[in-house]
Design a protein around this motif. Structure first.
Motif, PDB file in Angstrom:
ATOM      1  N   ASP A 189       0.841  -1.193   0.000  1.00 23.44           N
ATOM      2  CA  ASP A 189       0.000   0.000   0.000  1.00 23.44           C
ATOM      3  C   ASP A 189       0.878   1.246   0.000  1.00 23.44           C
ATOM      4  O   ASP A 189       1.798   1.368   0.810  1.00 23.44           O
ATOM      5  CB  ASP A 189      -0.918  -0.005   1.225  1.00 23.44           C
ATOM      6  N   GLY A 196      -2.264  -3.956   2.749  1.00 24.27           N
ATOM      7  CA  GLY A 196      -2.313  -4.578   1.443  1.00 24.27           C
ATOM      8  C   GLY A 196      -1.594  -5.903   1.353  1.00 24.27           C
ATOM      9  O   GLY A 196      -0.882  -6.324   2.262  1.00 24.27           O
ATOM     10  N   ASN A 226       3.010  -7.164   6.858  1.00 24.37           N
ATOM     11  CA  ASN A 226       1.632  -6.763   6.532  1.00 24.37           C
ATOM     12  C   ASN A 226       0.661  -7.809   7.078  1.00 24.37           C
ATOM     13  O   ASN A 226       0.048  -8.575   6.346  1.00 24.37           O
ATOM     14  CB  ASN A 226       1.472  -6.588   5.016  1.00 24.37           C
TER      15      ASN A 226
END
Length: 245
Positions: A189, A196, A226
């Protein structure tokens, strides 16, 4: 089995939202680590950033982790963010005690500097000199002012790795300054860190970088940060497959 010189895992392992991704439904949190080591051969410990574990805890991990497993450990924020690497002797002894207890399960000490901490060559040089020569260290330099050949030379002189980063607002510099590469993948992201999921094309690109580092004779540690939605787990699995693990 992981290929020689290649270690791919995640930043942390105990996340409730990894249920039905990595962990079966209803698995007690106390059993997550045992389940994790059945899927990966390395992990980056994040809890140590908020509270440095006792030496007995490191000793317990040494017993619980299987032979060949590698645990990287995040340096405490008291050293990195409060003191900003100043007066490292206060922390060096405690870190070494834990490192000794972790024994052959230890991988790399990650030293993440605050995003707003600007370049200070003398402070970085003194800090690295205060650590024992046998401790593998990676420094995450998030502020762009650090991106200079003189800084890379300091890292090389101490055998410390420049932490290669991927994430919103972070400089992505493919620079190796040690016999190993330390890669942190904070998410694709472009507006929010840790957000993301990397696309297959993204991961193929990183796989090519890793192959090149390995071809240069460098050991590689890669951690996905993430964690939302189990993205880190899925991305780590995909990268491993791409690299033939």
């Amino acid at each position: 089995m992981t290929a020689p010189g290649l270690h791919i895992g995640t930043s942390g392992w105990s996340y409730d939202h990894w249920e039905n991704v990595l962990y079966p439904a209803g698995l007690p949190p106390a059993k997550r680590l045992a389940y994790y080591v059945g899927n990966f051969d390395t992990v980056e410990l994040n809890a140590s950033f908020y509270r440095w574990p006792r030496s007995t805890t490191f000793a317990s991990w040494h017993q619980r982790l299987p032979p060949g497993f590698q645990m990287s450990v995040k340096a405490p924020r008291g050293l990195t963010h409060a003191k900003k690497l100043y007066d490292p002797e206060v922390w060096s002894g405690r870190i070494q005690e834990g490192w000794h207890e972790l024994g052959d399960r230890r991988a790399v000490l990650l030293v993440p500097l605050a995003p707003g901490q600007t370049r200070d060559d003398a402070r970085l040089d003194y800090f690295l000199g205060a650590l024992p020569w046998w401790m593998r260290v990676a420094v995450e330099l998030r502020h762009e002012s650090w991106n200079d050949d003189a800084v890379f030379a300091i890292l090389e002189r101490h055998g410390a790795a420049y932490c290669v980063m991927s994430g919103a607002g972070l400089p992505c510099v493919l620079r190796a300054t040690a016999p190993f590469v330390y890669l942190r993948l904070h998410g694709p992201d472009q507006e929010f860190l840790y957000g993301g999921s990397y696309s297959d094309d993204d991961l193929r690109w990183w796989a090519d970088r890793i192959r090149q580092w390995q071809a240069d004779g460098l050991e590689v540690f890669a951690y996905f940060n993430n964690d939302g939605g189990g993205n880190a787990v899925r991305n780590a699995w995909t990268l491993r497959r791409e690299l033939g693990v």
